[in-house]
Design a protein around this motif. Structure first.
Motif, PDB file in Angstrom:
ATOM      1  N   MET A  81       0.820  -1.212   0.000  1.00 17.96           N
ATOM      2  CA  MET A  81       0.000   0.000   0.000  1.00 17.96           C
ATOM      3  C   MET A  81       0.851   1.259   0.000  1.00 17.96           C
ATOM      4  N   HIS A  82       2.016   1.222   0.641  1.00 20.37           N
ATOM      5  CA  HIS A  82       2.838   2.431   0.656  1.00 20.37           C
ATOM      6  C   HIS A  82       3.573   2.646  -0.658  1.00 20.37           C
ATOM      7  N   VAL A  83       3.998   1.578  -1.293  1.00 18.62           N
ATOM      8  CA  VAL A  83       4.606   1.733  -2.618  1.00 18.62           C
ATOM      9  C   VAL A  83       3.545   2.224  -3.606  1.00 18.62           C
ATOM     10  N   ALA A  84       2.336   1.663  -3.522  1.00 12.38           N
ATOM     11  CA  ALA A  84       1.242   2.118  -4.396  1.00 12.38           C
ATOM     12  C   ALA A  84       0.910   3.586  -4.150  1.00 12.38           C
ATOM     13  N   ALA A  85       1.132   4.058  -2.928  1.00 15.18           N
ATOM     14  CA  ALA A  85       0.855   5.461  -2.579  1.00 15.18           C
ATOM     15  C   ALA A  85       2.026   6.379  -2.912  1.00 15.18           C
ATOM     16  N   GLY A  86       3.089   5.845  -3.507  1.00 14.91           N
ATOM     17  CA  GLY A  86       4.181   6.680  -3.985  1.00 14.91           C
ATOM     18  C   GLY A  86       5.469   6.644  -3.188  1.00 14.91           C
ATOM     19  N   VAL A  87       5.546   5.825  -2.144  1.00 16.00           N
ATOM     20  CA  VAL A  87       6.783   5.742  -1.369  1.00 16.00           C
ATOM     21  C   VAL A  87       7.774   4.855  -2.114  1.00 16.00           C
ATOM     22  N   ASP A  88       9.007   5.299  -2.197  1.00 14.55           N
ATOM     23  CA  ASP A  88      10.069   4.522  -2.846  1.00 14.55           C
ATOM     24  C   ASP A  88      10.270   3.217  -2.079  1.00 14.55           C
TER      25      ASP A  88
END
Length: 181
Positions: A81-88
């Protein structure tokens, strides 16, 4: 008596939709395609791209028979979910500290069978894929001893600490936060 039954049926009819979950928005990926489902949240601001996470999960509840561990799945969901939200993805460090009966979920397929379990370890493929992506799995050494688990019994790459308490204390010293649930 008929009136009481009618009231109970009415309450159940209205309660069912409240408890039903709509999981249609939940998808896996972008890191783990087969597990770790998450859903986008409308109306929230973006997670800053330079965000860094060092996050630990505490898993003591074993997987249900024939299923992936829900605790391990939560760690994968956190990453997805955090990668999908733009976190590297390089800014996300995750450790999974495992103790108690959940310790058995870290067994290699050979050790799984040697402990009298049927088939392959249901969580094994998920653990190996997560290890390949840098997720740390740390067995509580005290639980390992209690359940007769040696380092050779573990999926390659799984670490062992003196205890789950020790693992969490060391992770905290390195800036990891502990997932509160």
């Amino acid at each position: 008596m008929a009136c009481v039954r009618l009231i109970i049926l009415a309450v159940l009819a209205f309660a069912a939709p409240v408890s039903a979950q709509d999981m249609s928005a939940f998808k896996t990926g972008p890191v783990f395609e087969g597990f770790g489902p998450h859903a986008p949240v409308e109306g929230m601001g973006p997670v800053p791209a330079d965000t860094e996470f060092s996050h630990a999960f505490d898993v003591a509840v074993p997987a249900e028979e024939g299923k992936n561990s829900r605790g391990f799945e939560s760690a994968a969901r956190f990453i997805n979910m955090h990668v999908a939200a733009g976190v590297d993805p390089d800014n996300i460090r995750v450790a999974v500290v495992v103790h108690g009966k959940a310790s058995m979920d870290l067994l290699s397929d050979e050790a799984w069978a040697a402990k009298g379990r049927d088939g392959a370890n249901p969580s094994g493929a998920m653990i190996r894929e997560m290890l390949d992506h840098g997720v740390r799995f740390i067995l509580c050494g005290q639980s390992g001893i209690a359940y007769g688990i040696t380092q050779d019994d573990l999926i390659p790459g799984v670490e062992t600490a003196l205890s789950a308490m020790t693992a969490h204390a060391l992770l905290q010293q390195r800036g990891y936060t502990v997932n509160p649930f």
